[in-house]
Design a protein around this motif. Structure first.
Motif, PDB file in Angstrom:
ATOM      1  N   ARG A   1       0.870  -1.180   0.000  1.00  0.00           N
ATOM      2  CA  ARG A   1       0.000   0.000   0.000  1.00  0.00           C
ATOM      3  C   ARG A   1       0.900   1.221   0.000  1.00  0.00           C
ATOM      4  N   THR A   2       0.702   2.082  -1.005  1.00  0.00           N
ATOM      5  CA  THR A   2       1.537   3.260  -1.167  1.00  0.00           C
ATOM      6  C   THR A   2       0.729   4.514  -0.898  1.00  0.00           C
ATOM      7  N   LYS A   3       1.286   5.391  -0.078  1.00  0.00           N
ATOM      8  CA  LYS A   3       0.644   6.686   0.139  1.00  0.00           C
ATOM      9  C   LYS A   3       1.686   7.782   0.092  1.00  0.00           C
ATOM     10  N   GLU A   4       1.275   8.918  -0.406  1.00  0.00           N
ATOM     11  CA  GLU A   4       2.139  10.086  -0.482  1.00  0.00           C
ATOM     12  C   GLU A   4       2.177  10.747   0.898  1.00  0.00           C
ATOM     13  N   TYR A   5       3.356  11.105   1.349  1.00  0.00           N
ATOM     14  CA  TYR A   5       3.512  11.772   2.635  1.00  0.00           C
ATOM     15  C   TYR A   5       4.587  12.831   2.485  1.00  0.00           C
ATOM     16  N   GLU A   6       4.170  14.087   2.531  1.00  0.00           N
ATOM     17  CA  GLU A   6       5.064  15.213   2.316  1.00  0.00           C
ATOM     18  C   GLU A   6       5.814  15.023   0.996  1.00  0.00           C
ATOM     19  N   GLU A   7       7.130  14.975   1.007  1.00  0.00           N
ATOM     20  CA  GLU A   7       7.896  14.853  -0.241  1.00  0.00           C
ATOM     21  C   GLU A   7       8.406  13.438  -0.485  1.00  0.00           C
ATOM     22  N   ARG A   8       7.729  12.477   0.079  1.00  0.00           N
ATOM     23  CA  ARG A   8       8.155  11.088  -0.108  1.00  0.00           C
ATOM     24  C   ARG A   8       6.942  10.175  -0.144  1.00  0.00           C
ATOM     25  N   ARG A   9       7.209   8.942  -0.524  1.00  0.00           N
ATOM     26  CA  ARG A   9       6.167   7.920  -0.530  1.00  0.00           C
ATOM     27  C   ARG A   9       6.469   6.913   0.562  1.00  0.00           C
ATOM     28  N   LEU A  10       5.421   6.450   1.206  1.00  0.00           N
ATOM     29  CA  LEU A  10       5.544   5.382   2.190  1.00  0.00           C
ATOM     30  C   LEU A  10       4.902   4.138   1.616  1.00  0.00           C
TER      31      LEU A  10
END
Length: 94
Positions: free
Chosen positions: A21-30
């Motif tokens: 599961r990928t989510k955008e968080y600030e300037e990176r992806r988790l």
């Protein structure tokens, strides 16, 4: 919206599957990893987040166990290959 992919990877000469599961968080992806194998999922428990920043992947937490490190590196390698594959097929912006 989160993106979920199914990913296959090889660990100790055996093919396994994971949901990422990928989510955008600030300037990176988790990337949150769920391995579709109970024993490996328990091994990875608590250390299942991969951070992607500027195209580089790394564990969100320090890995203190060699076995966990090897498993996580196999997943990271497969995720890298997947990202390279989809970037080749994405249309270029004009």
């Amino acid at each position: 919206m989160d993106k979920i992919i199914s990913l296959e990877f090889i660990y100790k000469s055996t093919m396994y599957y994971a949901l990422i599961r990928t989510k955008e968080y600030e300037e990176r992806r988790l990337h949150s990893v769920t391995i579709m194998n109970g024993d490996l999922e328990r091994l990875l428990y608590g250390n299942h987040i991969i951070i992607e920043k500027e195209g580089c992947f790394q564990s969100a937490l320090p890995v203190m166990n060699i076995q966990i490190g090897e498993l996580k590196q196999c997943v990271i390698n497969a995720l890298c290959r997947y990202m390279q594959t989809i970037s080749v097929h994405e249309p270029k912006e004009s």
